[in-house]
Enzyme design. Sequence first.
Site, PDB file in Angstrom:
ATOM      1  N   LEU A   1       0.818  -1.217   0.000  1.00 37.53           N
ATOM      2  CA  LEU A   1       0.000   0.000   0.000  1.00 37.53           C
ATOM      3  C   LEU A   1       0.851   1.266   0.000  1.00 37.53           C
ATOM      4  O   LEU A   1       1.875   1.348   0.664  1.00 37.53           O
ATOM      5  CB  LEU A   1      -0.927   0.004   1.222  1.00 37.53           C
ATOM      6  CG  LEU A   1      -1.887  -1.190   1.340  1.00 37.53           C
ATOM      7  CD1 LEU A   1      -2.808  -1.000   2.549  1.00 37.53           C
ATOM      8  CD2 LEU A   1      -2.702  -1.395   0.072  1.00 37.53           C
TER       9      LEU A   1
ATOM     10  N   HIS B   1      -3.463   4.195  -2.476  1.00 38.28           N
ATOM     11  CA  HIS B   1      -4.424   3.270  -1.860  1.00 38.28           C
ATOM     12  C   HIS B   1      -5.092   3.928  -0.648  1.00 38.28           C
ATOM     13  O   HIS B   1      -6.304   3.810  -0.457  1.00 38.28           O
ATOM     14  CB  HIS B   1      -3.718   2.004  -1.362  1.00 38.28           C
ATOM     15  CG  HIS B   1      -3.101   1.149  -2.427  1.00 38.28           C
ATOM     16  ND1 HIS B   1      -1.755   0.995  -2.564  1.00 38.28           N
ATOM     17  CD2 HIS B   1      -3.666   0.378  -3.397  1.00 38.28           C
ATOM     18  CE1 HIS B   1      -1.496   0.169  -3.566  1.00 38.28           C
ATOM     19  NE2 HIS B   1      -2.645  -0.216  -4.094  1.00 38.28           N
TER      20      HIS B   1
ATOM     21  N   GLN C   1      -5.044 -12.445 -12.694  1.00 37.35           N
ATOM     22  CA  GLN C   1      -4.968 -11.216 -13.475  1.00 37.35           C
ATOM     23  C   GLN C   1      -3.546 -10.881 -13.935  1.00 37.35           C
ATOM     24  O   GLN C   1      -3.330  -9.849 -14.554  1.00 37.35           O
ATOM     25  CB  GLN C   1      -5.614 -10.035 -12.748  1.00 37.35           C
ATOM     26  CG  GLN C   1      -4.884  -9.521 -11.539  1.00 37.35           C
ATOM     27  CD  GLN C   1      -5.750  -8.529 -10.768  1.00 37.35           C
ATOM     28  OE1 GLN C   1      -6.737  -8.906 -10.151  1.00 37.35           O
ATOM     29  NE2 GLN C   1      -5.383  -7.264 -10.803  1.00 37.35           N
TER      30      GLN C   1
ATOM     31  N   ASP D   1      -6.238   3.098 -12.779  1.00 39.15           N
ATOM     32  CA  ASP D   1      -6.572   1.936 -13.617  1.00 39.15           C
ATOM     33  C   ASP D   1      -7.944   2.216 -14.239  1.00 39.15           C
ATOM     34  O   ASP D   1      -8.940   1.572 -13.914  1.00 39.15           O
ATOM     35  CB  ASP D   1      -6.585   0.667 -12.766  1.00 39.15           C
ATOM     36  CG  ASP D   1      -5.239   0.431 -12.111  1.00 39.15           C
ATOM     37  OD1 ASP D   1      -4.333  -0.070 -12.780  1.00 39.15           O
ATOM     38  OD2 ASP D   1      -5.081   0.789 -10.921  1.00 39.15           O
TER      39      ASP D   1
HETATM   40  P1  AMP Z   1      -3.819  -2.395  -6.779  1.00 37.98           P
HETATM   41  O1  AMP Z   1      -3.353  -2.730  -5.392  1.00 37.98           O
HETATM   42  O2  AMP Z   1      -2.722  -1.927  -7.683  1.00 37.98           O
HETATM   43  O3  AMP Z   1      -4.688  -3.466  -7.364  1.00 37.98           O
HETATM   44  O4  AMP Z   1      -4.750  -1.122  -6.617  1.00 37.98           O
HETATM   45  C1  AMP Z   1      -5.873  -1.137  -5.777  1.00 37.98           C
HETATM   46  C2  AMP Z   1      -6.713   0.071  -6.060  1.00 37.98           C
HETATM   47  O5  AMP Z   1      -5.952   1.257  -5.822  1.00 37.98           O
HETATM   48  C3  AMP Z   1      -7.193   0.155  -7.523  1.00 37.98           C
HETATM   49  O6  AMP Z   1      -8.525   0.621  -7.543  1.00 37.98           O
HETATM   50  C4  AMP Z   1      -6.246   1.158  -8.123  1.00 37.98           C
HETATM   51  O7  AMP Z   1      -6.785   1.849  -9.230  1.00 37.98           O
HETATM   52  C5  AMP Z   1      -6.042   2.090  -6.955  1.00 37.98           C
HETATM   53  N1  AMP Z   1      -4.806   2.848  -7.104  1.00 37.98           N
HETATM   54  C6  AMP Z   1      -3.552   2.372  -7.284  1.00 37.98           C
HETATM   55  N2  AMP Z   1      -2.691   3.384  -7.451  1.00 37.98           N
HETATM   56  C7  AMP Z   1      -3.413   4.526  -7.382  1.00 37.98           C
HETATM   57  C8  AMP Z   1      -3.105   5.916  -7.499  1.00 37.98           C
HETATM   58  N3  AMP Z   1      -1.871   6.342  -7.719  1.00 37.98           N
HETATM   59  N4  AMP Z   1      -4.116   6.810  -7.378  1.00 37.98           N
HETATM   60  C9  AMP Z   1      -5.386   6.392  -7.170  1.00 37.98           C
HETATM   61  N5  AMP Z   1      -5.739   5.103  -7.055  1.00 37.98           N
HETATM   62  C10 AMP Z   1      -4.779   4.188  -7.170  1.00 37.98           C
END
Ligand code: AMP
Length: 281
Positions: free
Chosen positions: A31, A35, A59, A149
Amino acid sequence: MEHIHSIEELARWKSKERKKKLGFVPTMGALHDGHLSLVRLSQSKSDQTIVSIYVNPTQFNRTEDLAAYPNTLEADLGALEALGCDAVFLPNAQMLYPDGMKSRSFNFEGLDRYMEGAGRPGHFEGMATVVTRFFELIEPDFAIFGEKDFQQLSIIRQVIAKEEWPVEIVPAAISREADGLAMSSRNMRLLSHEREDAAQIFAVLSSAVTKLNPRETTPKAFEKRCAAALNAIPSIQVEYVSCCDAASLQQVKEFNPARPTRVFAAVQCGKVRLIDNLPLF
Ligand code: AMP
């Protein structure tokens, strides 16, 4: 903060502790502040927030990517606790894939045609499979997804609408480092010179967006210019730069400032794949 390790514990927590409005933030851990901004957004909109941490194998289309995915569980739990998050769900594969590690099939109606869908076969099926399984188990009122994303967010919205899941999907703006780099769990794998180069991704894209005159250029020429500027950065190799309609995610052939449109980019920076996107209009 409740640490939930099984479906039984989750069911118990829901029946004893569940309050009126439950917000859910799915993550793969490692995180960062991006996050945490989703967790804070959930807290501002809900009575309770639950975060999941699970690195979802279906994925990943490259096994080396899955193997290299960072794990910082202790720090993650500390950060969530410090924010006052109510619960963290830490499932294993058996709980999420009781019938074996495979994705459901989906018809994303073309939303997966370009960008991550083209470059990472099976990625969105894997993501949608695990997210819908989480919805089934957690039954949140809403779930938060980052615009980082953007294609994932669009696809989840489509699945939720099509399959009539009673979950509201809430978008969260992209969190960036001070130099503009979109926060990502993958950034910690960048070597120091790559980290400096990676900041140029946002610099190149945002300057191109600022200078864009939609009457004087075509999306194709704009994409080409951005890709050339990105490829000129030493550690960067462009996978794609695409201007897409923000609703259909189809590549646009000409600019129409009346329609929300975004530019999306994926690059390889050293050994790390990075993505970003910005609104054009
Ligand atoms: P992940 O752990 O990469 O699967 O991300 C979990 C959630 O956090 C997803 O909805 C991502 O789009 C969001 N997320 C990751 N990085 C960012 C960021 N820099 N800004 C906003 N949301 C993010």
